[in-house]
Design a protein around this motif. Structure first.
Motif, short mmCIF file in Angstrom:
data_model
loop_
_atom_site.label_atom_id
_atom_site.label_comp_id
_atom_site.label_asym_id
_atom_site.label_seq_id
_atom_site.Cartn_x
_atom_site.Cartn_y
_atom_site.Cartn_z
N ILE B 16 0.85 -1.21 0.00
CA ILE B 16 0.00 0.00 0.00
C ILE B 16 0.88 1.25 0.00
N LEU B 17 2.05 1.16 0.65
CA LEU B 17 2.95 2.32 0.63
C LEU B 17 3.51 2.53 -0.78
N ARG B 18 3.81 1.41 -1.44
CA ARG B 18 4.32 1.50 -2.81
C ARG B 18 3.26 2.13 -3.72
N MET B 19 2.03 1.67 -3.55
CA MET B 19 0.94 2.21 -4.36
C MET B 19 0.77 3.70 -4.08
N SER B 20 0.84 4.08 -2.79
CA SER B 20 0.71 5.50 -2.42
C SER B 20 1.77 6.34 -3.12
N GLY B 21 3.01 5.84 -3.09
CA GLY B 21 4.12 6.56 -3.72
C GLY B 21 3.89 6.73 -5.21
N LEU B 22 3.45 5.63 -5.86
CA LEU B 22 3.22 5.68 -7.31
C LEU B 22 2.11 6.65 -7.67
N VAL B 23 1.04 6.63 -6.88
CA VAL B 23 -0.11 7.50 -7.18
C VAL B 23 0.28 8.97 -6.99
N GLU B 24 1.03 9.22 -5.94
CA GLU B 24 1.47 10.60 -5.70
C GLU B 24 2.32 11.07 -6.89
N GLU B 25 3.17 10.17 -7.37
CA GLU B 25 4.03 10.50 -8.51
C GLU B 25 3.20 10.75 -9.77
N ILE B 26 2.19 9.90 -9.98
CA ILE B 26 1.33 10.05 -11.17
C ILE B 26 0.64 11.41 -11.17
N ILE B 27 0.09 11.78 -10.01
CA ILE B 27 -0.63 13.07 -9.92
C ILE B 27 0.36 14.23 -10.14
N GLY B 28 1.54 14.11 -9.53
CA GLY B 28 2.56 15.15 -9.71
C GLY B 28 2.92 15.30 -11.18
N ALA B 42 2.48 13.52 -20.27
CA ALA B 42 1.08 13.08 -20.27
C ALA B 42 0.99 11.60 -20.67
N TYR B 43 1.76 11.21 -21.72
CA TYR B 43 1.76 9.79 -22.14
C TYR B 43 2.32 8.89 -21.04
N LYS B 44 3.32 9.40 -20.34
CA LYS B 44 3.93 8.62 -19.25
C LYS B 44 2.87 8.29 -18.18
N VAL B 45 2.05 9.30 -17.87
CA VAL B 45 0.99 9.10 -16.88
C VAL B 45 0.02 8.03 -17.35
N ILE B 46 -0.40 8.14 -18.60
CA ILE B 46 -1.40 7.20 -19.13
C ILE B 46 -0.87 5.77 -19.07
N LYS B 47 0.42 5.62 -19.37
CA LYS B 47 1.01 4.27 -19.35
C LYS B 47 1.13 3.69 -17.95
N SER B 48 1.35 4.58 -16.97
CA SER B 48 1.64 4.07 -15.62
C SER B 48 0.41 3.54 -14.88
N ASP B 49 -0.77 3.73 -15.47
CA ASP B 49 -1.98 3.32 -14.78
C ASP B 49 -2.07 1.80 -14.58
N ASP B 50 -1.51 1.04 -15.52
CA ASP B 50 -1.59 -0.43 -15.41
C ASP B 50 -0.99 -0.95 -14.11
N ASP B 95 -6.76 7.12 -11.71
CA ASP B 95 -7.62 7.30 -12.89
C ASP B 95 -7.84 8.77 -13.19
N LEU B 96 -8.02 9.56 -12.13
CA LEU B 96 -8.22 11.00 -12.33
C LEU B 96 -6.96 11.64 -12.92
N ILE B 100 -6.69 13.67 -16.40
CA ILE B 100 -6.03 14.98 -16.56
C ILE B 100 -5.03 14.91 -17.72
N ALA B 101 -4.29 13.80 -17.80
CA ALA B 101 -3.30 13.64 -18.88
C ALA B 101 -4.00 13.62 -20.25
N GLN B 102 -5.13 12.95 -20.32
CA GLN B 102 -5.86 12.90 -21.59
C GLN B 102 -6.39 14.28 -21.99
N ARG B 103 -6.90 15.00 -20.98
CA ARG B 103 -7.38 16.37 -21.27
C ARG B 103 -6.20 17.23 -21.71
N THR B 104 -5.04 17.00 -21.10
CA THR B 104 -3.84 17.77 -21.46
C THR B 104 -3.50 17.56 -22.94
N LEU B 105 -3.56 16.30 -23.36
CA LEU B 105 -3.25 16.01 -24.78
C LEU B 105 -4.22 16.74 -25.71
#
Lengths: 251, 219
Positions: B16-28, B42-50, B95-96, B100-105
């Motif tokens: 859960i800590l790893r997931m927290s770190g990744l999500v914080e990074e994605i939003i950043g 933006a593409y990096k964000v979209i890819k990291s969702d998996d 997901d949010l 945001i990344a998709q809207r950015t594109l």
């Protein structure tokens, strides 16, 4: 909800050793109250004070009050026979009399002369049905109770309490000799019995306390550390020692 | 006696800590992509969702096993149930970030809006709420969690201000309409990130203090 048993500043000593320290507990009527805690914490000793079974141990000294139906049962002049009719007990090890099944059930009504002979058959049937033994044993009522399985013996011991119409049932590890299915059935039985009786159970099996009881008291070294609804004890105990014990961090 | 259970709990905590770190990074990264108009990020964000989705499944599975096999109680029970809920919030937050990344594109296809709307301020507020909610979780800090919950109103207010600013643009500035819709959606996504961060804080308060403060239930 009315109070069935209340202890007030209860202290108990075995000689110099203090086994119960200032216990203040209020047990609700028609509920199941579980006492949990590590071995030697005083939970069985506390249970035995409610029908004064500790009187049988030499060197015991008890201070404080235990109020049942407005009366302090520790006061001099308490009629122990009446008290123990009112407060029945089941032990860890089933202890049927070396008599027939039927005679076990009728033992107390006969001694106390609480039932007419014409009612005996009905009492035996009702008592055995209450503990789910009737179907298996109805044709073997004359059989010696000691020949029953341990599980059946324990159920018989609960059944044996019922004819004198007790108000409070004390159970000291009543399922420790039983398999999981028998345990579950005894637990179901307890839920049915609580409609008419107040049940206090001492158990080492924490899941059992969680499943079956309404309130739980956690004891440690003679003290009642925490007493609350079972739901709150098992999700959000207020004392760290309770948390550590029920999560298996010690004990 | 409980070594195996403690080991499994530790494993859950690490995930859960790893997931927290990744999500914080994605939003950043998503916010950076948006503010810097950077399609690569933006593409990096979209890819990291998996990776987040996989972690959600792993964590749920682990929690179910711990509940079924060990019948945990008290603090352990609260940790496991809170983790299940926080995991769900984290997955939604990621997901949010992807939204945001998709809207950015999309926004990159048109020039920036001339009228100043304060997306950066709102993005910072939401990102800080997420960061602090995760700090509150990691450090079991219910005081911080309470404080983060209070900030949600501010983000709601910023969202409303952005909506009104876009609404009040001249018809000329509102064209193309896709651009203003994208901006409103970005603000909405940021507002939802703050909402999920608030949920996380509510779970942290339950985890630490055993208190339910959801839906303004008071003692």
């Amino acid at each position: 909800m009315k109070t069935a048993v209340e202890t007030q500043d209860l202290n108990l000593f075995y000689g110099d050793f203090q086994a119960l320290k200032n216990i203040n507990l209020r047990v609700k009527e028609n509920s199941i109250t579980a006492l949990i805690g590590p071995s030697g914490c005083g939970k069985s000793t506390l249970l035995r004070t409610f029908n004064r079974m500790n009187d049988l141990i030499e060197g015991v000294r008890i201070e404080g009050r235990i109020v049942i139906e407005g009366e302090n049962i520790l006061a001099g002049g308490t009629d122990l026979v009446t008290l123990r009719k009112k407060v029945g007990m089941v032990f860890q090890r089933p202890n049927p009399f070396p008599l027939s099944i039927e005679e076990n059930i009728l033992f107390a009504p006969k001694i106390h002369k609480t039932a007419a002979k014409a009612d005996h058959e009905r009492i035996v049937e009702e008592s055995l049905k209450s503990v789910l033994l009737w179907d298996n044993l109805k044709d073997k009522l004359g059989k010696n109770a000691l020949n029953l399985t341990l599980e059946q013996q324990q159920r018989l011991c609960i059944a044996r309490l019922l004819p004198v119409k007790p108000e409070i049932l004390l159970m000291d590890e009543p399922c420790s000799a039983l398999d999981p299915i028998a345990t579950e059935r005894i637990e179901e039985l307890m839920r049915v019995l609580k409609e008419h009786y107040t049940i206090l159970i001492v158990t080492h099996n924490m899941q059992q306390a969680a499943r079956v009881s309404d309130d739980t008291g956690f004891m440690l070294l003679g003290e009642l550390i925490e007493f609350a609804s079972t739901g709150s004890i098992f999700t959000n105990p207020s004392d760290q020692r309770t948390n550590d014990y029920i999560t298996g961090r010690f004990g | 006696m409980h070594r195996h259970f403690d080991e499994a709990l530790k494993n859950l905590k690490e995930k859960i800590l790893r997931m927290s770190g990744l999500v914080e990074e994605i939003i950043g990264t998503a916010i950076k992509a948006l503010l810097e108009r950077n399609s690569e990020l933006a593409y990096k964000v979209i890819k990291s969702d998996d990776a987040i989705n996989m972690l959600e499944i792993e964590i749920d599975d682990l929690c179910m096993k711990l509940l079924a096999l060990y019948q945990p109680t008290a603090g352990d029970l609260r940790f496991i149930t809170s983790t299940m809920k926080i995991c769900n919030d984290l997955e939604r937050i990621a997901d949010l970030g992807v939204n945001i990344a998709q809207r950015t594109l999309d926004l990159l296809k048109v020039p920036p809006l001339k009228v100043k709307i304060d997306i950066p301020k709102m993005a910072t507020a939401s990102r800080e709420m997420l960061k602090d909610s995760l700090n509150a979780f990691v450090n079991k800090d219910s005081k911080l969690a309470y404080e983060v919950c209070k900030r949600d109103d501010e983000v709601d207010k910023l969202n409303h201000e952005i909506f009104m600013a876009v609404f009040q643009c001249t018809p000329e500035d509102q064209k193309p309409v896709e651009r203003v819709i994208d901006l409103i959606l970005v603000a909405k996504n940021l507002e939802r990130i703050a909402d999920h961060s608030t949920n996380i804080c509510e779970d942290v308060i339950y985890l630490v203090d055993g208190k339910v403060i959801k839906h303004h239930i008071t003692d």
